[in-house]
Design an enzyme around this catalytic site. Sequence first.
Site, short mmCIF file in Angstrom:
data_model
loop_
_atom_site.label_atom_id
_atom_site.label_comp_id
_atom_site.label_asym_id
_atom_site.label_seq_id
_atom_site.Cartn_x
_atom_site.Cartn_y
_atom_site.Cartn_z
N ARG A 174 1.32 -1.58 -0.22
CA ARG A 174 0.27 0.03 0.15
C ARG A 174 0.38 1.14 0.21
NH1 ARG A 174 -3.19 -3.47 -0.64
NH2 ARG A 174 -5.34 -3.99 0.09
N SER A 247 -10.82 -1.06 2.59
CA SER A 247 -10.04 -1.21 3.70
C SER A 247 -10.13 0.31 3.82
CB SER A 247 -8.80 -1.60 3.40
OG SER A 247 -8.77 -3.29 2.64
N GLU A 343 -6.57 4.33 5.55
CA GLU A 343 -5.72 3.75 3.82
C GLU A 343 -6.00 5.09 3.85
OE1 GLU A 343 -3.51 2.47 2.75
OE2 GLU A 343 -4.41 2.85 0.68
N1 EPU Z 1 -11.27 -11.09 9.92
C1 EPU Z 1 -12.05 -10.51 11.13
N2 EPU Z 1 -13.48 -9.90 11.11
C2 EPU Z 1 -13.37 -8.99 10.41
C3 EPU Z 1 -12.44 -9.07 8.87
C4 EPU Z 1 -11.67 -9.72 8.99
O1 EPU Z 1 -11.46 -11.86 11.31
O2 EPU Z 1 -14.75 -8.27 10.54
C5 EPU Z 1 -10.40 -12.09 9.70
C6 EPU Z 1 -10.58 -12.72 8.14
O3 EPU Z 1 -11.18 -13.94 8.87
C7 EPU Z 1 -9.15 -13.13 8.20
C8 EPU Z 1 -8.49 -11.99 8.27
O4 EPU Z 1 -9.49 -10.50 9.04
O5 EPU Z 1 -8.95 -13.93 8.23
C9 EPU Z 1 -8.50 -11.55 6.56
O6 EPU Z 1 -9.29 -10.97 6.39
P1 EPU Z 1 -9.72 -10.42 4.73
O7 EPU Z 1 -9.00 -11.95 4.40
O8 EPU Z 1 -10.93 -10.26 4.86
O9 EPU Z 1 -8.75 -9.44 4.13
P2 EPU Z 1 -8.02 -8.20 4.60
O10 EPU Z 1 -6.48 -8.00 5.53
O11 EPU Z 1 -9.23 -7.76 5.62
C10 EPU Z 1 -6.78 -7.29 2.59
C11 EPU Z 1 -7.11 -5.96 1.80
C12 EPU Z 1 -8.29 -5.97 1.23
C13 EPU Z 1 -7.85 -6.90 0.32
C14 EPU Z 1 -8.10 -8.21 0.79
C15 EPU Z 1 -7.87 -9.58 0.06
C16 EPU Z 1 -5.19 -4.12 3.39
C17 EPU Z 1 -5.76 -3.30 4.11
N3 EPU Z 1 -6.74 -5.10 2.62
O12 EPU Z 1 -8.14 -7.41 3.44
O13 EPU Z 1 -7.76 -4.85 0.38
O14 EPU Z 1 -9.28 -6.98 -0.57
O15 EPU Z 1 -7.01 -8.31 1.91
O16 EPU Z 1 -6.73 -9.62 0.02
O17 EPU Z 1 -4.61 -4.98 2.77
C18 EPU Z 1 -8.58 -2.65 -0.02
O18 EPU Z 1 -7.42 -2.18 -0.25
O19 EPU Z 1 -9.37 -1.67 -0.09
C19 EPU Z 1 -8.76 -4.31 0.18
C20 EPU Z 1 -10.07 -3.98 0.28
#
Ligand code: EPU
Length: 347
Positions: A174, A247, A343
Amino acid sequence: MTRAQNASNPAKLTPHLGLKHRNTFGLDAVAELAYEIHSPEQIPAVMSEIAEQKLAWRVLGGGSNVILPSALPGATLLIDILGQEILSSDEEAAYLSVGAGVPWHELVAWTLENNMPGLENLALIPGTVGAAPIQNIGAYGVEIGEYIDRIEAFDVKDHAFVTLPKEACRFAYRDSYFKQNPGRFIVTKVVFKLPKAWQARIDYADLAKQFPANANASPGPEDIFLAVCKIRTHKLPDPKVIGNAGSFFQNPVIPNEQYETLLKSYADLVSYPDLPGKRKLAAGWLIDQCGFKGQRMGAVGVYENQALVLVNHGGGTAEDILGLAKCIRDKVHDKFGVTLQIEPNFF
Ligand code: EPU
């Protein structure tokens, strides 16, 4: 008469333009002076005018990663440079030049229709091509920086067009050279290099689940594209229906020692490997553990299916969003000792 008006093909200038439909949070914002930029050649005259009149200014692409105040003083440049062309294609790779105003998802779909896979993991990310390299958009194990060959931009400091090769863009999680130098570059075109040797990238847990290991056929680019669209549609709110900027916080990176300490108290802490000596935590998990998922604070709130996404239920303002963000940051810091970074850009 100003220089911008003198140019042969001047940028259209609209005073007091409402931007509610030009930011995915759906915030009511009015640009004092909005310049519509349809070609790179229009930029130098606009920037001269801005410099002469000593105006505040900023660039707006798809408005999918910004928090807009109700009034944007000075100049707002709306980057609407469209068009995409295949510069060359040989056995090794295809090179594509794409205008900064092209909607990101449309480009992903177009590359697949034209047999140039590689971007499928990044399907359905809102925003424009020109904004994508600024924060090095990433999803499901892929970051856009990997597929960028070079970037064409207007260098505001030197008042000249420049081409930055990938190495100069300093892509990281990012992050990029453009993000580190705000106000210096206006991205006009992005040149992508899509290698012909394609491999499915489905390691990311959520995506892997969509493709059971015992399935007969291995997934192709189109299958991955559809799977990513399915996951995102389920987990992330559609900005056309409910305002959001994806995000809202970055996943924080902390030293290994701090991670080991946290793990003793929280055995189910979600994290990923990072640079040596560091660990990246899932901010969504941290926020969820603080009980914020689905909560509302006036017109704004935390999305019910993904705690990392703040939403505008209608009529919310930048102040409302930042107020909620502060509550979340404070609570996460109190509970876990981890500081979350916002972000989206706050103008
Ligand atoms: N999780 C929870 N509760 C929640 C949300 C997430 O427990 O409410 C846990 C999930 O179960 C999972 C972990 O946190 O084990 C990660 O969640 P997720 O896979 O949804 O990905 P993320 O880390 O929340 C990142 C990016 C997203 C991208 C996804 C998929 C960042 C800040 N965000 O999200 O990017 O789509 O991975 O690769 O790095 C964006 O930047 O706008 C965005 C959506």
